[in-house]
Design an enzyme around this catalytic site. Structure first.
Site, PDB file in Angstrom:
ATOM      1  N   LYS A  50      17.111 -19.131  55.642  1.00  0.00           N
ATOM      2  CA  LYS A  50      16.037 -19.456  54.730  1.00  0.00           C
ATOM      3  C   LYS A  50      15.880 -20.968  54.564  1.00  0.00           C
ATOM      4  CE  LYS A  50      17.528 -15.514  51.957  1.00  0.00           C
ATOM      5  NZ  LYS A  50      18.141 -15.157  50.660  1.00  0.00           N
ATOM      6  N   ASP A 110      24.339 -29.245  60.917  1.00  0.00           N
ATOM      7  CA  ASP A 110      25.698 -29.623  60.512  1.00  0.00           C
ATOM      8  C   ASP A 110      26.584 -29.634  61.760  1.00  0.00           C
ATOM      9  OD1 ASP A 110      28.503 -28.784  59.491  1.00  0.00           O
ATOM     10  OD2 ASP A 110      27.506 -29.264  57.629  1.00  0.00           O
TER      11      ASP A 110
HETATM   12  P1  IMP Z   1      25.598 -25.566  61.544  1.00  0.00           P
HETATM   13  O1  IMP Z   1      25.581 -24.324  62.350  1.00  0.00           O
HETATM   14  O2  IMP Z   1      27.007 -25.953  61.158  1.00  0.00           O
HETATM   15  O3  IMP Z   1      24.862 -26.712  62.181  1.00  0.00           O
HETATM   16  O4  IMP Z   1      24.922 -25.273  60.156  1.00  0.00           O
HETATM   17  C1  IMP Z   1      23.608 -25.080  60.038  1.00  0.00           C
HETATM   18  C2  IMP Z   1      23.303 -24.201  58.845  1.00  0.00           C
HETATM   19  O5  IMP Z   1      24.297 -24.279  57.820  1.00  0.00           O
HETATM   20  C3  IMP Z   1      22.035 -24.689  58.216  1.00  0.00           C
HETATM   21  O6  IMP Z   1      20.948 -23.967  58.729  1.00  0.00           O
HETATM   22  C4  IMP Z   1      22.272 -24.435  56.747  1.00  0.00           C
HETATM   23  O7  IMP Z   1      21.845 -23.138  56.421  1.00  0.00           O
HETATM   24  C5  IMP Z   1      23.761 -24.484  56.555  1.00  0.00           C
HETATM   25  N1  IMP Z   1      24.197 -25.801  56.054  1.00  0.00           N
HETATM   26  C6  IMP Z   1      24.917 -26.737  56.701  1.00  0.00           C
HETATM   27  N2  IMP Z   1      25.140 -27.811  55.946  1.00  0.00           N
HETATM   28  C7  IMP Z   1      24.515 -27.574  54.783  1.00  0.00           C
HETATM   29  C8  IMP Z   1      24.353 -28.344  53.565  1.00  0.00           C
HETATM   30  O8  IMP Z   1      24.805 -29.481  53.416  1.00  0.00           O
HETATM   31  N3  IMP Z   1      23.642 -27.745  52.588  1.00  0.00           N
HETATM   32  C9  IMP Z   1      23.107 -26.498  52.690  1.00  0.00           C
HETATM   33  N4  IMP Z   1      23.222 -25.761  53.806  1.00  0.00           N
HETATM   34  C10 IMP Z   1      23.922 -26.286  54.833  1.00  0.00           C
END
Ligand code: IMP
Ligand code: MG
Length: 183
Positions: A50, A110
């Site tokens: 979302k 992230d």
């Molecule tokens: P990744 O797979 O680690 O790159 O994370 C991506 C997903 O994690 C994003 O689409 C967010 O839903 C969630 N996410 C990562 N970091 C944050 C943050 O600082 N705040 C809120 N959601 C986060």
């Protein structure tokens, strides 16, 4: 005062990082950039729900092209604030990706694990071109390299909320982006 009222005193506060006005201005720039890169096309903006919802819709409105919208819901975090590395498709796209110029919209990147999984999926489905737009890039947290074409802002490793981003489903409808701080 009851105990439940007292609990509010320990609510975290949100320190504003980017105001609604700053976000609006940056997203308008990104929309124009996308239109410059994809002239005479009808791109498909795919939002990763979302978290990308606000950004995707504002970006689409800021892009002076005819744009289609579709949505993908994946889960990689559960209740926590660190990545589990496993991505599950909760809700798939409604439409076809084959032959489309896709702009994948993310709220924040992230570790990059969610994005790299989703990009692989879209590539496998035969997108004509694939670009990534993210409002926020937590570059110091990257575990897998992912190509980012449009970045609102690069930030550090703080957990951010607002403008679609949540912690345990809270704070998504804040019109600004901020960092949670214990009060
Ligand atoms: P990744 O797979 O680690 O790159 O994370 C991506 C997903 O994690 C994003 O689409 C967010 O839903 C969630 N996410 C990562 N970091 C944050 C943050 O600082 N705040 C809120 N959601 C986060
Ligand atoms: Mg979340």
């Amino acid at each position: 005062m009851t105990d439940s009222h007292r609990a509010v005193d320990t609510e975290p506060t949100v320190r504003v990082l980017y105001t609604a006005m700053q976000i609006g201005a940056r997203v308008r720039e990104m929309g124009l950039e996308i239109a410059r890169d994809l002239p005479s096309t009808r791109p498909l903006f795919v939002g990763v729900l979302k978290g990308a919802c606000m950004f995707q819709c504002d970006l689409a409105r800021a892009t002076p092209l005819e744009v289609d919208l579709d949505f993908l819901s994946v889960s990689s975090y559960g209740q926590g604030t660190t990545s589990s590395g496993t991505v599950h498709i909760i809700n798939d796209l409604r439409g076809d990706v084959a032959g489309r110029h896709v702009v994948l919209c993310e709220g924040v990147v992230d570790s990059g694990l969610t994005l790299s999984n989703v990009l692989e999926l879209l590539r496998d489905r035969g997108a004509a071109s694939l670009r990534v737009a993210t409002l926020l890039d937590k570059a110091p947290c990257r575990k897998v390299a992912v190509p980012l074409n449009y970045v609102g802002w690069k930030i550090g490793s703080d957990f951010v909320v607002g403008y679609g981003l949540d912690v345990n489903e809270r704070y998504r409808n804040l019109p600004y982006v901020g960092v949670l701080e214990e009060s």
